[in-house]
Design an enzyme around this catalytic site. Structure first.
Site, mmCIF file in Angstrom:
data_model
loop_
_atom_site.group_PDB
_atom_site.id
_atom_site.type_symbol
_atom_site.label_atom_id
_atom_site.label_comp_id
_atom_site.label_asym_id
_atom_site.label_seq_id
_atom_site.Cartn_x
_atom_site.Cartn_y
_atom_site.Cartn_z
ATOM 1 N N TYR A 157 0.891 -1.242 -0.055
ATOM 2 C CA TYR A 157 0.159 0.056 0.046
ATOM 3 C C TYR A 157 0.686 1.111 0.055
ATOM 4 C CZ TYR A 157 -4.529 -2.378 0.760
ATOM 5 O OH TYR A 157 -5.685 -2.959 0.767
ATOM 6 N N ASP A 162 -2.241 -18.605 0.720
ATOM 7 C CA ASP A 162 -3.234 -19.156 -0.170
ATOM 8 C C ASP A 162 -3.758 -20.396 0.740
ATOM 9 O OD1 ASP A 162 -0.863 -20.364 -0.132
ATOM 10 O OD2 ASP A 162 -0.701 -20.926 -2.123
ATOM 11 N N ASP A 174 -12.015 -9.562 4.187
ATOM 12 C CA ASP A 174 -13.085 -9.773 3.741
ATOM 13 C C ASP A 174 -13.671 -11.166 3.591
ATOM 14 O OD1 ASP A 174 -13.216 -6.595 2.980
ATOM 15 O OD2 ASP A 174 -14.115 -7.121 1.176
ATOM 16 N N ASP A 203 -6.086 -7.575 4.264
ATOM 17 C CA ASP A 203 -7.320 -6.842 3.816
ATOM 18 C C ASP A 203 -7.991 -8.150 2.898
ATOM 19 O OD1 ASP A 203 -8.901 -4.570 2.548
ATOM 20 O OD2 ASP A 203 -8.070 -4.990 0.691
ATOM 21 N N LYS A 223 3.974 -15.297 2.773
ATOM 22 C CA LYS A 223 4.056 -16.137 1.405
ATOM 23 C C LYS A 223 5.572 -16.415 1.298
ATOM 24 C CE LYS A 223 2.389 -17.568 -2.467
ATOM 25 N NZ LYS A 223 1.511 -18.779 -2.835
HETATM 26 C C1 IPM Z 1 -10.477 -1.635 4.297
HETATM 27 C C2 IPM Z 1 -10.557 -1.051 2.787
HETATM 28 C C3 IPM Z 1 -9.642 -0.029 2.437
HETATM 29 C C4 IPM Z 1 -8.248 -0.724 2.550
HETATM 30 C C5 IPM Z 1 -9.599 0.807 1.167
HETATM 31 C C6 IPM Z 1 -10.928 1.387 1.205
HETATM 32 C C7 IPM Z 1 -8.527 1.566 0.872
HETATM 33 O O1 IPM Z 1 -10.713 -2.101 1.867
HETATM 34 O O2 IPM Z 1 -10.161 -0.995 5.233
HETATM 35 O O3 IPM Z 1 -10.135 -2.974 4.069
HETATM 36 O O4 IPM Z 1 -7.802 -1.634 1.296
HETATM 37 O O5 IPM Z 1 -7.402 -0.910 3.407
HETATM 38 MN MN MN Z 2 -10.639 -4.008 2.782
#
Ligand code: IPM
Ligand code: MN
Length: 368
Positions: free
Chosen positions: A141, A221, A249, A245, A189
Site C-alpha cells: 500500500y 493461499d 473480507d 485486507d 508467502k
Molecule cells: C479496508 C478497505 C481499504 C483498504 C480501502 C478502502 C483503501 O478495503 O479498510 O479494508 O484496502 O485498506
Molecule cells: Mn478491505
C-alpha cells in the site's frame, strides 16, 4: 471521564452509520456519567468535493488533538475516475499513515442465531471466534516507487518493510494471543516473497519471549482456504497489509454479513481510529438500510482500547448480541426469519437494550 472524539462520516452510508455510532456513545456517556464531546471532520469523496482534498490538513490536525477518532466509510463511483491523489481512499490511507496507525484489529465472531445467515454450512462456522491483526501502514500500500512507466505501459508497486515495522505488529499478535486462547497464526508467502521470509524469521525470533503462545506459520493461499473450511481453528492471525485486507473480507462471510465487522486501528500508544470494515455501499446510501452493527461494535472497541472502559464496551457488545439473538437485523443479513428493521430502528433497539441492562444491574445492587 471526559473525552473528545472526532467523527469523520465520509461517503455513502458513512454518515448514517456514524450517526448510529454517535448515538450509542452518547447513551454510554449518559449511562456511565462520562462526558464525550464530538467534532465532525471531512474525509473522502465529500472532502474532495467540498475542500479539494480527500484529507484536508485540518482533519489530520483535529484527529491529532482528539482522544479517539471514528470513521464511517469512504469511496463511491462518483470519484472512481479521479487521479490517485484525489481518490477518497487516499484520504483513508493518509490518515492511517499520518496518525501512525500500524495495528489494525479485526475481530470476527459469529452470532449463534445467525449461523444460518452464512453461505457456509452451520457446522463449519459454529464456534468461530478469531482476531485478524493486519499491518496497516506498510507493505504494498505504501511502498515506493509506485508508478507507471513506459507511457503507462509498465507499472511498479513496491512491497517494502523494515524490521521494526514487522516486529511491532508481530508483537501485537503475540500479546493478543496471550490474552485470548494462546494460539497465533502468522500468515505470509515465505515460499515466494523476501519480505515474508524476514517476517517469518522475526516471528521465530520473538516466540521464545512468549512460551505461553503456540505459533504456526501458514502460507496465505492455504490460510485463505482454511479460513472458510475450518474457521474455528484460528485464534489470532497476524499478517501484512494486503493479505490482511483480503482475508478480512473473506472472513466476513462467516458472520453472514460484512455489515457486522468492527475494526480498530491503533498506534504505539492507546490512540486509535475506529471504523466498520465495510465500505461506503453507495447503492443503498441514504435509504436507512445500512447495518449499524459494525459501527456500533467499533465504538465498543474505542471504549476498550483507547479509553480503558471495559465495562462500557461490554455493555454495548451485550446489547448488540441481545438484539441479534432477538431476531432484529437489517436487510443485508440474508435470512428468512427474524425481523427486518432499518438503521435507526436497530440502533434504537440496541440503545434500549443497553439501558435495560443497567436497570437490571441496579435492581440487583438493591438486593446486595
Ligand atoms: C479496508 C478497505 C481499504 C483498504 C480501502 C478502502 C483503501 O478495503 O479498510 O479494508 O484496502 O485498506
Ligand atoms: Mn478491505
Amino acid at each position: 471521564m471526559k473525552k473528545h472524539i472526532v467523527m469523520m462520516p465520509g461517503d455513502g452510508i458513512g454518515p448514517e452509520v456514524t450517526a448510529s455510532a454517535q448515538q450509542v456513545l452518547e447513551a454510554v456517556a449518559e449511562e456511565f456519567s462520562h462526558r464525550f464531546t464530538f467534532e465532525e471532520q471531512p474525509i473522502g469523496g465529500t472532502a474532495v468535493d467540498n475542500h479539494g482534498s480527500p484529507l484536508p490538513a485540518s482533519t489530520t490536525e483535529a484527529c491529532k488533538a482528539a482522544d479517539a477518532v471514528f470513521l464511517g466509510a469512504v469511496g463511491g463511483p462518483k470519484w472512481d475516475q479521479n487521479p490517485a491523489h484525489l481518490r477518497p481512499e487516499r484520504g483513508l490511507l493518509d490518515i492511517r499513515k499520518n496518525l501512525e496507525l500500524f495495528a489494525n484489529l479485526r475481530p470476527v465472531k459469529g452470532f449463534s442465531s445467525l449461523l444460518h445467515a452464512s453461505p457456509l454450512k452451520e457446522e463449519v462456522v459454529q464456534n468461530s471466534d478469531f482476531m485478524i491483526i493486519r499491518e496497516l501502514t506498510g507493505g504494498l500500500y505504501f511502498g515506493e516507487p509506485k508508478e507507471r512507466r513506459n507511457n503507462g505501459n509498465s507499472v511498479v508497486d513496491t512491497l517494502a518493510y523494515d524490521r521494526h515495522e514487522i516486529e511491532r505488529i508481530v508483537r501485537r499478535g503475540f500479546e493478543a494471543a496471550r490474552l485470548r486462547r494462546g494460539h497465533l497464526t502468522s500468515v505470509d508467502k515465505a515460499n515466494v516473497l523476501e519480505s515474508s521470509r524476514l517476517w517469518r524469521e522475526i516471528v521465530e525470533e520473538m516466540k521464545s519471549e512468549y512460551p505461553d503462545v503456540t505459533v504456526e506459520h501458514e502460507l496465505v493461499d492455504a490460510a485463505a482456504m482454511k479460513l472458510i473450511t475450518n474457521p474455528s481453528h484460528f485464534d489470532v492471525i497476524v499478517t501484512e497489509n494486503m493479505f490482511g485486507d483480503i482475508l478480512s473480507d473473506e472472513a466476513s462471510v462467516i458472520t453472514g454479513s460484512l455489515g457486522m465487522l468492527p475494526s480498530a486501528s491503533l498506534n504505539e500508544e492507546a490512540f486509535g481510529l475506529y471504523e466498520p470494515v465495510h465500505g461506503s455501499a453507495p447503492d443503498i446510501a441514504g435509504q436507512g438500510k445500512a447495518n449499524p452493527i459494525a459501527s456500533i461494535l467499533s465504538t465498543a472497541l474505542m471504549l476498550r482500547h483507547s479509553f480503558g472502559m471495559d465495562q462500557e464496551a461490554q455493555r454495548i457488545e451485550s446489547a448488540v448480541s441481545q438484539a441479534v439473538e432477538q431476531g432484529y437485523h437489517t436487510a443485508d443479513v440474508n435470512i428468512p426469519d427474524g425481523q427486518v428493521v432499518n438503521t435507526k430502528e436497530l440502533t434504537e433497539r440496541i440503545i434500549d437494550l443497553m439501558k435495560a441492562d443497567s436497570t437490571t444491574t441496579n435492581i440487583m445492587n438493591c438486593y446486595v
